[in-house]
Write a protein that holds these residues in place. Structure first.
Motif, PDB file in Angstrom:
ATOM      1  N   VAL A  46       0.780  -1.131   0.111  1.00  0.00           N
ATOM      2  CA  VAL A  46      -0.096  -0.131   0.015  1.00  0.00           C
ATOM      3  C   VAL A  46       0.972   1.249  -0.100  1.00  0.00           C
ATOM      4  CG1 VAL A  46      -1.456   1.354   1.240  1.00  0.00           C
ATOM      5  CG2 VAL A  46      -1.927  -1.242   1.155  1.00  0.00           C
ATOM      6  N   LEU A  47       1.988   1.283   0.635  1.00  0.00           N
ATOM      7  CA  LEU A  47       2.826   2.436   0.752  1.00  0.00           C
ATOM      8  C   LEU A  47       3.513   2.368  -0.504  1.00  0.00           C
ATOM      9  CD1 LEU A  47       4.210   4.681   2.547  1.00  0.00           C
ATOM     10  CD2 LEU A  47       5.905   2.803   3.304  1.00  0.00           C
ATOM     11  N   PHE A  48       3.885   1.422  -1.074  1.00  0.00           N
ATOM     12  CA  PHE A  48       4.609   1.519  -2.660  1.00  0.00           C
ATOM     13  C   PHE A  48       3.388   2.081  -3.503  1.00  0.00           C
ATOM     14  CE2 PHE A  48       5.310  -0.402  -6.480  1.00  0.00           C
ATOM     15  CZ  PHE A  48       6.707  -0.184  -6.758  1.00  0.00           C
ATOM     16  N   ASP A  49       2.193   1.535  -3.397  1.00  0.00           N
ATOM     17  CA  ASP A  49       1.218   2.133  -4.444  1.00  0.00           C
ATOM     18  C   ASP A  49       1.250   3.652  -4.105  1.00  0.00           C
ATOM     19  OD1 ASP A  49       1.147  -0.412  -5.694  1.00  0.00           O
ATOM     20  OD2 ASP A  49      -0.672  -0.867  -4.447  1.00  0.00           O
ATOM     21  N   THR A  50       1.047   3.918  -3.014  1.00  0.00           N
ATOM     22  CA  THR A  50       0.812   5.278  -2.735  1.00  0.00           C
ATOM     23  C   THR A  50       1.976   6.363  -3.305  1.00  0.00           C
ATOM     24  OG1 THR A  50      -0.486   4.893  -0.806  1.00  0.00           O
ATOM     25  CG2 THR A  50       0.547   7.244  -1.149  1.00  0.00           C
ATOM     26  N   ALA A  51       3.094   5.836  -3.044  1.00  0.00           N
ATOM     27  CA  ALA A  51       4.471   6.605  -3.524  1.00  0.00           C
ATOM     28  C   ALA A  51       4.336   6.490  -4.965  1.00  0.00           C
ATOM     29  CB  ALA A  51       5.763   6.036  -2.976  1.00  0.00           C
ATOM     30  N   MET A  52       3.918   5.343  -5.780  1.00  0.00           N
ATOM     31  CA  MET A  52       3.847   5.088  -7.131  1.00  0.00           C
ATOM     32  C   MET A  52       2.801   6.447  -7.643  1.00  0.00           C
ATOM     33  SD  MET A  52       3.076   1.923  -9.603  1.00  0.00           S
ATOM     34  CE  MET A  52       1.518   1.607  -8.810  1.00  0.00           C
ATOM     35  N   PHE A  53       1.744   6.402  -7.144  1.00  0.00           N
ATOM     36  CA  PHE A  53       0.796   7.231  -7.559  1.00  0.00           C
ATOM     37  C   PHE A  53       1.323   8.746  -7.302  1.00  0.00           C
ATOM     38  CE2 PHE A  53      -2.621  10.291  -6.191  1.00  0.00           C
ATOM     39  CZ  PHE A  53      -3.343  10.258  -7.449  1.00  0.00           C
ATOM     40  N   ILE A  54       1.868   9.139  -6.540  1.00  0.00           N
ATOM     41  CA  ILE A  54       2.325  10.557  -6.281  1.00  0.00           C
ATOM     42  C   ILE A  54       3.433  10.627  -7.253  1.00  0.00           C
ATOM     43  CG2 ILE A  54       3.679  11.913  -4.835  1.00  0.00           C
ATOM     44  CD1 ILE A  54       2.115  10.719  -2.385  1.00  0.00           C
ATOM     45  N   LEU A  55       4.239   9.700  -7.553  1.00  0.00           N
ATOM     46  CA  LEU A  55       5.291   9.965  -8.713  1.00  0.00           C
ATOM     47  C   LEU A  55       4.766  10.239 -10.084  1.00  0.00           C
ATOM     48  CD1 LEU A  55       8.160   7.389  -7.288  1.00  0.00           C
ATOM     49  CD2 LEU A  55       8.202   9.921  -7.618  1.00  0.00           C
ATOM     50  N   VAL A  56       3.478   9.310 -10.350  1.00  0.00           N
ATOM     51  CA  VAL A  56       3.174   9.327 -11.658  1.00  0.00           C
ATOM     52  C   VAL A  56       2.155  10.474 -11.668  1.00  0.00           C
ATOM     53  CG1 VAL A  56       1.135   8.182 -12.942  1.00  0.00           C
ATOM     54  CG2 VAL A  56       2.642   6.847 -12.018  1.00  0.00           C
ATOM     55  N   TRP A  57       1.711  11.165 -10.635  1.00  0.00           N
ATOM     56  CA  TRP A  57       0.990  12.459 -10.572  1.00  0.00           C
ATOM     57  C   TRP A  57       2.030  13.666 -11.060  1.00  0.00           C
ATOM     58  CZ3 TRP A  57      -3.035  14.014  -6.630  1.00  0.00           C
ATOM     59  CH2 TRP A  57      -3.876  15.130  -7.305  1.00  0.00           C
ATOM     60  N   ALA A  58       3.163  13.575 -10.469  1.00  0.00           N
ATOM     61  CA  ALA A  58       4.299  14.622 -10.690  1.00  0.00           C
ATOM     62  C   ALA A  58       4.694  14.443 -12.121  1.00  0.00           C
ATOM     63  CB  ALA A  58       5.404  14.357  -9.781  1.00  0.00           C
ATOM     64  N   LEU A  59       4.901  13.286 -12.622  1.00  0.00           N
ATOM     65  CA  LEU A  59       5.176  13.179 -13.967  1.00  0.00           C
ATOM     66  C   LEU A  59       4.189  13.824 -15.094  1.00  0.00           C
ATOM     67  CD1 LEU A  59       7.121   9.686 -13.982  1.00  0.00           C
ATOM     68  CD2 LEU A  59       8.118  11.986 -14.214  1.00  0.00           C
ATOM     69  N   VAL A  60       2.933  13.261 -14.712  1.00  0.00           N
ATOM     70  CA  VAL A  60       1.895  13.767 -15.376  1.00  0.00           C
ATOM     71  C   VAL A  60       1.697  15.494 -15.466  1.00  0.00           C
ATOM     72  CG1 VAL A  60      -0.853  13.700 -15.875  1.00  0.00           C
ATOM     73  CG2 VAL A  60       0.443  11.559 -15.576  1.00  0.00           C
ATOM     74  N   THR A  61       1.891  15.981 -14.389  1.00  0.00           N
ATOM     75  CA  THR A  61       1.821  17.326 -14.395  1.00  0.00           C
ATOM     76  C   THR A  61       3.267  18.111 -14.810  1.00  0.00           C
ATOM     77  OG1 THR A  61       1.016  17.061 -11.896  1.00  0.00           O
ATOM     78  CG2 THR A  61       1.810  19.186 -12.434  1.00  0.00           C
ATOM     79  N   LEU A  62       4.114  17.377 -14.924  1.00  0.00           N
ATOM     80  CA  LEU A  62       5.622  18.117 -15.536  1.00  0.00           C
ATOM     81  C   LEU A  62       5.203  17.824 -17.018  1.00  0.00           C
ATOM     82  CD1 LEU A  62       8.148  16.791 -13.171  1.00  0.00           C
ATOM     83  CD2 LEU A  62       7.716  19.242 -13.833  1.00  0.00           C
ATOM     84  N   TRP A  63       4.728  16.903 -17.305  1.00  0.00           N
ATOM     85  CA  TRP A  63       4.831  16.325 -18.859  1.00  0.00           C
ATOM     86  C   TRP A  63       3.528  16.869 -19.678  1.00  0.00           C
ATOM     87  CZ3 TRP A  63       9.137  15.782 -21.387  1.00  0.00           C
ATOM     88  CH2 TRP A  63      10.391  15.473 -20.648  1.00  0.00           C
ATOM     89  N   LEU A  64       2.346  16.854 -19.207  1.00  0.00           N
ATOM     90  CA  LEU A  64       0.951  16.908 -19.872  1.00  0.00           C
ATOM     91  C   LEU A  64       0.767  18.518 -20.549  1.00  0.00           C
ATOM     92  CD1 LEU A  64      -1.366  15.362 -20.644  1.00  0.00           C
ATOM     93  CD2 LEU A  64      -2.548  16.319 -18.582  1.00  0.00           C
ATOM     94  N   PRO A  65       1.172  19.518 -19.716  1.00  0.00           N
ATOM     95  CA  PRO A  65       0.733  20.870 -20.510  1.00  0.00           C
ATOM     96  C   PRO A  65       1.780  20.857 -21.661  1.00  0.00           C
ATOM     97  CG  PRO A  65       1.239  21.191 -18.187  1.00  0.00           C
ATOM     98  CD  PRO A  65       1.374  19.683 -18.267  1.00  0.00           C
TER      99      PRO A  65
END
Length: 76
Positions: A46-65
């Motif tokens: 669960v901790l791994f999944d939470t960290a993975m979600f936060i990392l994916v969100w950061a990458l989406v925020t950096l690369w999507l615009p």
């Protein structure tokens, strides 16, 4: 400066859009990691999944615009 998307004439803040996209990607990654039995090597899934979600969100925020400039609207 916060980014906004215009969908059907309605302004939507970028955070919920990016978070939804990141959640879908994280769920797909989760299913892939289950299929290859990666979680055997993870101490706290669960901790791994939470960290993975936060990392994916950061990458989406950096690369999507830059990938969707026509939908991005920055206020003056």
């Amino acid at each position: 400066m916060s980014a906004e998307y215009i969908l059907g004439g309605i302004y939507i803040d970028a955070a919920p859009v990016h978070g939804s996209i990141a959640l879908l990607i994280a769920l797909l990654l989760h299913r892939l990691l289950i299929a290859i039995r990666f979680y055997r090597f993870v101490w706290h899934p669960v901790l791994f999944d939470t960290a993975m979600f936060i990392l994916v969100w950061a990458l989406v925020t950096l690369w999507l615009p830059p990938l969707v400039p026509s939908l991005l609207h920055s206020p003056l």
